[in-house]
Design a protein around this motif. Structure first.
Motif, PDB file in Angstrom:
ATOM      1  N   MET A  13      12.944  28.061  71.839  1.00 44.59           N
ATOM      2  CA  MET A  13      13.856  28.594  70.991  1.00 44.59           C
ATOM      3  C   MET A  13      13.538  29.486  70.632  1.00 44.59           C
ATOM      4  N   GLU A  14      13.106  29.924  69.669  1.00 44.73           N
ATOM      5  CA  GLU A  14      12.326  31.812  68.886  1.00 44.73           C
ATOM      6  C   GLU A  14      11.833  32.767  70.126  1.00 44.73           C
ATOM      7  N   ARG A  15      11.369  32.368  70.778  1.00 41.67           N
ATOM      8  CA  ARG A  15      10.425  33.351  71.990  1.00 41.67           C
ATOM      9  C   ARG A  15      11.308  33.571  72.715  1.00 41.67           C
ATOM     10  N   ILE A  16      12.571  33.196  73.211  1.00 39.65           N
ATOM     11  CA  ILE A  16      13.505  33.250  73.965  1.00 39.65           C
ATOM     12  C   ILE A  16      14.644  33.975  73.227  1.00 39.65           C
ATOM     13  N   GLU A  17      14.828  33.504  71.987  1.00 37.78           N
ATOM     14  CA  GLU A  17      15.808  33.981  71.711  1.00 37.78           C
ATOM     15  C   GLU A  17      15.176  35.904  71.005  1.00 37.78           C
ATOM     16  N   ALA A  18      13.895  35.729  70.861  1.00 38.91           N
ATOM     17  CA  ALA A  18      13.107  37.497  70.832  1.00 38.91           C
ATOM     18  C   ALA A  18      13.866  37.751  71.545  1.00 38.91           C
ATOM     19  N   LEU A  19      13.054  37.446  72.746  1.00 36.61           N
ATOM     20  CA  LEU A  19      13.059  37.929  74.551  1.00 36.61           C
ATOM     21  C   LEU A  19      14.933  38.999  74.426  1.00 36.61           C
ATOM     22  N   LEU A  20      15.676  37.922  74.331  1.00 38.46           N
ATOM     23  CA  LEU A  20      17.159  38.181  74.748  1.00 38.46           C
ATOM     24  C   LEU A  20      17.684  39.734  73.560  1.00 38.46           C
ATOM     25  N   GLU A  21      16.672  39.368  72.262  1.00 37.93           N
ATOM     26  CA  GLU A  21      16.534  40.121  71.635  1.00 37.93           C
ATOM     27  C   GLU A  21      16.406  41.687  71.554  1.00 37.93           C
ATOM     28  N   ARG A  22      15.015  41.794  73.155  1.00 35.74           N
ATOM     29  CA  ARG A  22      14.945  43.133  73.252  1.00 35.74           C
ATOM     30  C   ARG A  22      14.763  43.700  74.809  1.00 35.74           C
ATOM     31  N   LEU A  23      16.066  42.768  74.876  1.00 34.69           N
ATOM     32  CA  LEU A  23      16.505  43.303  76.193  1.00 34.69           C
ATOM     33  C   LEU A  23      17.897  43.947  76.366  1.00 34.69           C
ATOM     34  N   PRO A  24      17.911  45.767  77.132  1.00 34.18           N
ATOM     35  CA  PRO A  24      18.803  46.664  77.195  1.00 34.18           C
ATOM     36  C   PRO A  24      20.255  45.783  77.241  1.00 34.18           C
ATOM     37  N   ALA A  25      21.280  46.425  76.928  1.00 35.92           N
ATOM     38  CA  ALA A  25      22.678  45.817  77.022  1.00 35.92           C
ATOM     39  C   ALA A  25      22.980  45.737  77.830  1.00 35.92           C
ATOM     40  N   ALA A  26      22.924  46.577  78.716  1.00 36.42           N
ATOM     41  CA  ALA A  26      23.758  46.051  80.385  1.00 36.42           C
ATOM     42  C   ALA A  26      22.891  43.995  81.043  1.00 36.42           C
ATOM     43  N   ALA A  28      20.901  41.808  78.710  1.00 37.72           N
ATOM     44  CA  ALA A  28      21.717  40.699  78.212  1.00 37.72           C
ATOM     45  C   ALA A  28      23.263  40.711  78.122  1.00 37.72           C
ATOM     46  N   ASP A  29      24.004  41.247  78.243  1.00 38.95           N
ATOM     47  CA  ASP A  29      25.666  40.756  78.892  1.00 38.95           C
ATOM     48  C   ASP A  29      25.152  39.807  80.276  1.00 38.95           C
ATOM     49  N   LYS A  30      24.976  40.168  81.133  1.00 40.90           N
ATOM     50  CA  LYS A  30      24.562  38.453  82.066  1.00 40.90           C
ATOM     51  C   LYS A  30      23.836  37.471  81.804  1.00 40.90           C
ATOM     52  N   LEU A  31      23.690  37.372  80.179  1.00 38.81           N
ATOM     53  CA  LEU A  31      22.984  36.138  79.815  1.00 38.81           C
ATOM     54  C   LEU A  31      23.667  35.768  79.187  1.00 38.81           C
ATOM     55  N   ASP A  32      25.125  35.475  79.250  1.00 35.21           N
ATOM     56  CA  ASP A  32      25.740  33.972  77.761  1.00 35.21           C
ATOM     57  C   ASP A  32      25.400  33.374  78.406  1.00 35.21           C
ATOM     58  N   ALA A  33      25.624  33.094  80.206  1.00 33.59           N
ATOM     59  CA  ALA A  33      25.247  31.045  80.072  1.00 33.59           C
ATOM     60  C   ALA A  33      23.930  31.032  79.451  1.00 33.59           C
ATOM     61  N   LEU A  34      23.131  31.489  79.250  1.00 29.16           N
ATOM     62  CA  LEU A  34      21.685  31.430  78.567  1.00 29.16           C
ATOM     63  C   LEU A  34      22.206  30.781  77.468  1.00 29.16           C
ATOM     64  N   ARG A  35      22.576  32.001  76.797  1.00 30.67           N
ATOM     65  CA  ARG A  35      22.973  31.902  74.933  1.00 30.67           C
ATOM     66  C   ARG A  35      23.692  30.804  74.962  1.00 30.67           C
ATOM     67  N   ALA A  36      24.951  30.506  75.709  1.00 31.95           N
ATOM     68  CA  ALA A  36      25.407  29.334  75.672  1.00 31.95           C
ATOM     69  C   ALA A  36      24.519  27.677  75.794  1.00 31.95           C
ATOM     70  N   GLU A  37      23.688  27.792  76.310  1.00 27.85           N
ATOM     71  CA  GLU A  37      22.653  26.911  76.347  1.00 27.85           C
ATOM     72  C   GLU A  37      21.873  26.417  75.205  1.00 27.85           C
ATOM     73  N   LEU A  38      21.249  28.001  74.170  1.00 29.82           N
ATOM     74  CA  LEU A  38      20.903  27.791  73.241  1.00 29.82           C
ATOM     75  C   LEU A  38      21.631  27.045  72.032  1.00 29.82           C
ATOM     76  N   ASP A  39      22.824  27.659  72.460  1.00 28.02           N
ATOM     77  CA  ASP A  39      23.597  27.913  70.603  1.00 28.02           C
ATOM     78  C   ASP A  39      23.764  25.894  71.273  1.00 28.02           C
ATOM     79  N   ARG A  40      24.117  25.209  72.368  1.00 27.68           N
ATOM     80  CA  ARG A  40      24.495  24.260  72.322  1.00 27.68           C
ATOM     81  C   ARG A  40      23.039  23.087  72.114  1.00 27.68           C
ATOM     82  N   ALA A  41      21.990  23.719  72.076  1.00 26.81           N
ATOM     83  CA  ALA A  41      20.216  23.015  72.154  1.00 26.81           C
ATOM     84  C   ALA A  41      20.382  22.174  71.095  1.00 26.81           C
ATOM     85  N   ASP A  42      19.722  20.980  70.538  1.00 26.01           N
ATOM     86  CA  ASP A  42      18.860  20.246  70.079  1.00 26.01           C
ATOM     87  C   ASP A  42      17.532  21.171  69.873  1.00 26.01           C
TER      88      ASP A  42
END
Length: 135
Positions: A13-26, A28-42
Motif C-alpha cells: 500500500m505504501e509503495r503503490i501510494e508513493a508511486l501514484l503520487e510521483r506520476l504526472p497528472a495526465a 495519474a488521472d487514468k488510475l482512478d480504478a486503482l485508487r478506488a481499490e486501494l481505498d476499499r482494501a483491508d
C-alpha cells in the motif's frame, strides 16, 4: 457483480501510494480504478498476509472468463514491467488482480470500455508466504 473484498499488505500500500503520487497528472488521472481499490482494501502487516492473496511480486494464474484464456503473470511495479510474464500494477489487469484471493472473481473495465471478468486460479509464488517481506 459487486466487488469482492481485497487485502493489501501495508508495505505494498505504501509503495503503490508513493508511486501514484510521483506520476504526472495526465497519467495519474487514468488510475482512478486503482485508487478506488486501494481505498476499499483491508490493509494488513506483511507477516499477517494470508498465502492465498495476490500481493505485489506474486506469480498468479488467472482466467479471463469472457474468453476462457488462462494466463500466468507476475504482478510487478512499473520499473520491472515489460519483461515476459510480468504485468504492471498500473495496467488494468494488474490493478484488478491486486488483493484478490484464490477463486475470487472481479469485473474490471478495459481501456476500450469493455469489462473483463477475471478469476484467480492459483498463486504459485507469494513473497510474504515465502518469507520475503522486503522485496
Amino acid at each position: 457483480m459487486s466487488k469482492p473484498p481485497i487485502t493489501v499488505s501495508r508495505i505494498d500500500m505504501e509503495r503503490i501510494e508513493a508511486l501514484l503520487e510521483r506520476l504526472p497528472a495526465a497519467e495519474a488521472d487514468k488510475l482512478d480504478a486503482l485508487r478506488a481499490e486501494l481505498d476499499r482494501a483491508d490493509v494488513v502487516e506483511p507477516a499477517a498476509m494470508p498465502e492465498h492473496i495476490v500481493t505485489m511480486n506474486s506469480t498468479v494464474t488467472f482466467e479471463d472468463e469472457s474468453n476462457g484464456e488462462k494466463l500466468t503473470l507476475t504482478l510487478v511495479y512499473p520499473a520491472a514491467a515489460g519483461a515476459p510474464g510480468t504485468v504492471s500494477i498500473l495496467a488494468p489487469v494488474g490493478s484488478a488482480l491486486l488483493g484478490l484471493a484464490r477463486d475470487q472473481q472481479i469485473d474490471w473495465p478495459t481501456p476500450d470500455g469493455r469489462k473483463r471478468r477475471l478469476k484467480v486460479l492459483e498463486i504459485a509464488y507469494q513473497p510474504e508466504a515465502a518469507g520475503h517481506f522486503h522485496r
